[in-house]
Scaffold this active site. Structure first.
Site, short mmCIF file in Angstrom:
data_model
loop_
_atom_site.label_atom_id
_atom_site.label_comp_id
_atom_site.label_asym_id
_atom_site.label_seq_id
_atom_site.Cartn_x
_atom_site.Cartn_y
_atom_site.Cartn_z
N HIS A 166 29.17 4.58 2.07
CA HIS A 166 29.22 3.00 2.10
C HIS A 166 30.25 2.60 1.06
O HIS A 166 30.08 3.25 0.02
CB HIS A 166 27.81 2.48 1.77
CG HIS A 166 26.72 2.67 2.99
ND1 HIS A 166 27.16 3.18 4.18
CD2 HIS A 166 25.49 2.49 2.99
CE1 HIS A 166 26.05 3.28 5.07
NE2 HIS A 166 24.93 2.78 4.15
N CYS A 173 20.24 2.54 1.06
CA CYS A 173 21.42 3.25 0.72
C CYS A 173 22.41 2.38 0.34
O CYS A 173 23.17 2.67 -0.41
CB CYS A 173 21.87 4.08 1.97
SG CYS A 173 21.89 3.19 3.48
N1 LIG Z 1 20.82 7.48 7.08
C1 LIG Z 1 21.02 6.86 5.77
O1 LIG Z 1 22.07 6.49 4.96
C2 LIG Z 1 19.53 6.53 4.91
C3 LIG Z 1 19.54 6.04 3.65
C4 LIG Z 1 18.44 5.86 2.90
C5 LIG Z 1 17.52 6.05 3.71
N2 LIG Z 1 17.27 6.23 4.74
C6 LIG Z 1 16.01 6.19 5.29
O2 LIG Z 1 15.47 7.48 5.63
C7 LIG Z 1 14.70 7.81 6.68
C8 LIG Z 1 15.27 8.73 7.69
O3 LIG Z 1 16.56 8.37 7.90
P1 LIG Z 1 17.63 9.26 8.68
O4 LIG Z 1 18.66 8.68 8.86
O5 LIG Z 1 17.59 10.66 8.39
O6 LIG Z 1 16.79 9.21 10.27
P2 LIG Z 1 16.85 10.37 11.48
O7 LIG Z 1 18.35 11.05 11.41
O8 LIG Z 1 16.66 9.44 12.76
O9 LIG Z 1 15.95 11.39 11.21
C9 LIG Z 1 14.41 11.05 11.33
C10 LIG Z 1 13.61 12.29 11.00
O10 LIG Z 1 12.16 11.81 10.77
C11 LIG Z 1 11.50 12.75 11.83
N3 LIG Z 1 10.36 11.83 12.58
C12 LIG Z 1 10.62 10.78 13.48
N4 LIG Z 1 9.31 10.69 14.04
C13 LIG Z 1 8.40 11.53 13.53
C14 LIG Z 1 7.10 11.34 13.73
N5 LIG Z 1 6.38 10.65 14.55
N6 LIG Z 1 6.31 12.50 12.92
C15 LIG Z 1 7.05 13.17 12.17
N7 LIG Z 1 8.40 13.20 11.91
C16 LIG Z 1 9.27 12.33 12.69
C17 LIG Z 1 12.42 13.32 12.83
O11 LIG Z 1 12.01 14.67 13.28
P3 LIG Z 1 12.58 15.30 14.69
O12 LIG Z 1 13.84 15.89 14.42
O13 LIG Z 1 11.44 16.08 14.84
O14 LIG Z 1 12.24 14.01 15.50
C18 LIG Z 1 13.56 13.47 11.90
O15 LIG Z 1 13.43 14.50 10.87
C19 LIG Z 1 14.58 6.46 7.44
O16 LIG Z 1 13.40 5.72 6.89
C20 LIG Z 1 15.87 5.55 6.72
O17 LIG Z 1 15.64 4.22 6.80
C21 LIG Z 1 18.40 6.67 5.40
#
Ligand SMILES: NC(=O)c1ccc[n+]([C@@H]2O[C@H](COP(=O)([O-])OP(=O)(O)OC[C@H]3O[C@@H](n4cnc5c(N)ncnc54)[C@H](OP(=O)(O)O)[C@@H]3O)[C@@H](O)[C@H]2O)c1
Length: 357
Positions: free
Chosen positions: A256, A131
C-alpha cells in the site's frame, strides 16, 4: 511457565497466513510448538514453517489446548466468534481482523509506537491495526513524538492483496484478459473485456484506479476510511485528531502507498523531519527526487520497513509536511506487526521487560 510458548496460527492458509509462515521462519525463533489452524476445508493440508511440514488442523475448541498465544488471521466474523473462545481457554489472542480494534478493553498495538499498551488486555485479546493504517503509522508516530500531530489528510493507493487471496486472483485474471490488447482507449472497453465478475472490487481494477475500499458507512464514507481515522486516533492516543481519508484501490499486487499531509503543533523543517525519519526504528528514508529516488511498491514489496519519500514542507503552511509512504500490506501491514506483538507477549512469558521503546 518454563520452556518456549506454544503458538497457534489461525488462518494459516490465507494471504496473511502464508506471509506469517514465512516471517515465523525468518525471525528469531522464540516459539515451542507452532500449530496451524484453518477451516475444515483445509484440515490435513501440510504447510512449511521453520523448514518443517506441519499439518493444518480444523478450528475447534480443542485446537487451543495447550496454546499460550494464538494469532488470528481470519475474517472478522470468525475472529468475533473464536477469539473469545481461545482467550477463555487460556491463550493470549493477537487478532488481525477488524472485530476488536475499537473495543476499549482491547489494546491496538504497533510495537514501534505504543508497545506499553500490550500489557493492558482485560479480554485477553490484543488487536493488530488495519493494513492501511499500519502502512503509515510508524513514520507518523515518530514525527508525532517530536512535533506533536494536529491534523492528518491522507489518500491511499491500496494493493489488491489487501482484499485477500480473492483480490490477487481477480487482478491476475483481469491482467490475462487485457494483456497485449489496446484496451483502455474507449469508455467502457476495459469493463466489457473483464465482464461482470469484478471479484471483491466494485469496478475493474486492471488498467484502472477505483476510489473505494471496504463497505459503505454513513454520509458516503467507506469502512476502510473510517478505520484509518479511528485506528490512527487510538494508536497515537489523540482521540480528537482531525483525520480526512480517501481510500483508492490500484492495480498493484502487494504494498500500500499513501500520500500524507500532516499538520503539527508548530513550525517544522524538512531537515528536522528527515533527521527523525532517517533514525526512526522501522522507517527507511528514500528521498532524492533529483536522482529519481523515492519508494514505489515495485521495490518495497517483500520488505519489512515503512518507506518514506517526497518529504516537503507544505507551500502554504509552515506547520505541515507532505509525504509519500509505502509499506508491504501483508508484512508490516499485517503479519509482521502481529508477529512483533506476539513476540512482546512471549517476552512476558519469559519474564523479560517487553515494553521498551
Ligand atoms: N490482506 C491484507 O492486506 C490484510 C491486512 C491486515 C489485516 N487483514 C485481515 O486479516 C484477516 C485475514 O485476511 P486474508 O487477507 O489473509 O484473508 P484470506 O486470504 O481470505 O484468508 C482467510 C483465512 O481464514 C480462514 N477461514 C475462513 N473462514 C474460516 C472459518 N469459518 N473457520 C476457520 N478458518 C477460516 C481461511 O481458511 P481456509 O483456507 O481453510 O478457507 C484462511 O486461512 C482478515 O480479517 C483481514 O481483514 C488482511
Amino acid at each position: 511457565m518454563t520452556g518456549k510458548p506454544t503458538l497457534a496460527v489461525v488462518g494459516a492458509t490465507g494471504a496473511v497466513g502464508a506471509v506469517m509462515l514465512q516471517i515465523l521462519s525468518q525471525r528469531a525463533d522464540v516459539w515451542g510448538e507452532i500449530r496451524l489452524i484453518a477451516s475444515r476445508r483445509s484440515a490435513g493440508r501440510k504447510l512449511a514453517v521453520r523448514g518443517e511440514e506441519v499439518e493444518v488442523v480444523a478450528l475447534t475448541e480443542d485446537a487451543f489446548d495447550g496454546v499460550d498465544i494464538a494469532m488470528f488471521d481470519v475474517p472478522d466474523e470468525v475472529s468475533a466468534e473464536w477469539a473469545p473462545i481461545a482467550a477463555a481457554r487460556g491463550a493470549v489472542v493477537v487478532d488481525n481482523s477488524g472485530a476488536f480494534r475499537m473495543d476499549p478493553d482491547v489494546p491496538l498495538v504497533v510495537p514501534e509506537v505504543n508497545p506499553h499498551a500490550v500489557r493492558s488486555r482485560p479480554r485477553g485479546i490484543v488487536a493488530n491495526p488495519n493494513c492501511t493504517t499500519l502502512s503509515m503509522i510508524v513514520a507518523l508516530g515518530a514525527l508525532h513524538a517530536e512535533f506533536g500531530l494536529r491534523e492528518l489528510v491522507v489518500s491511499s493507493y491500496q494493493a489488491v492483496s489487501g482484499a485477500g487471496r480473492a483480490g490477487v486472483e481477480t487482478l491476475r485474471a483481469q491482467l490475462s484478459l487485457v494483456a497485449g490488447t489496446e484496451l483502455g482507449t474507449k469508455p467502457g472497453d476495459v469493463r466489457r473485456a473483464v465482464g461482470d465478475d469484478t471479484g471483491p472490487f466494485p469496478e475493474p481494477v486492471v488498467l484502472n484506479v477505483v476510489p473505494w475500499a471496504g463497505s459503505l458507512r454513513e454520509d458516503g464514507w467507506s469502512s476502510e476510511e473510517m478505520k484509518v481515522r479511528d485506528e490512527s486516533r487510538k494508536i497515537l492516543g489523540l482521540p480528537k485528531l482531525p483525520v480526512a481519508v480517501t481510500c483508492v484501490r490500484v492495480p498493484v499486487i502487494t504494498t500500500h502507498s499513501l500520500t500524507v499531509h500532516a499538520r503539527f503543533q508548530g513550525e517544522v523543517t524538512v531537515d528536522g523531519a528527515r533527521e527523525i525519519l532517517a533514525t526512526a526504528p522501522g522507517v527507511v528514508l528514500c528521498d532524492d527526487p533529483a536522482a529519481g529516488e523515492f519508494p514505489t511498491p515495485a521495490d518495497v514489496v517483500g520488505t519489512d520497513p515503512t518507506w518514506v519519500g517526497r518529504v516537503r514542507r507544505a507551500l502554504d503552511d509552515p506547520t505541515a509536511l507532505e509525504l509519500f509512504v509505502c509499506g508491504d500490506n501483508l508484512r508490516k501491514g499485517a503479519a509482521l506487526n502481529t508477529a512483533q506483538i506476539a513476540e512482546l507477549v512471549a517476552a512476558e512469558f519469559r519474564g523479560e521487560v517487553s515494553t521498551r521503546g
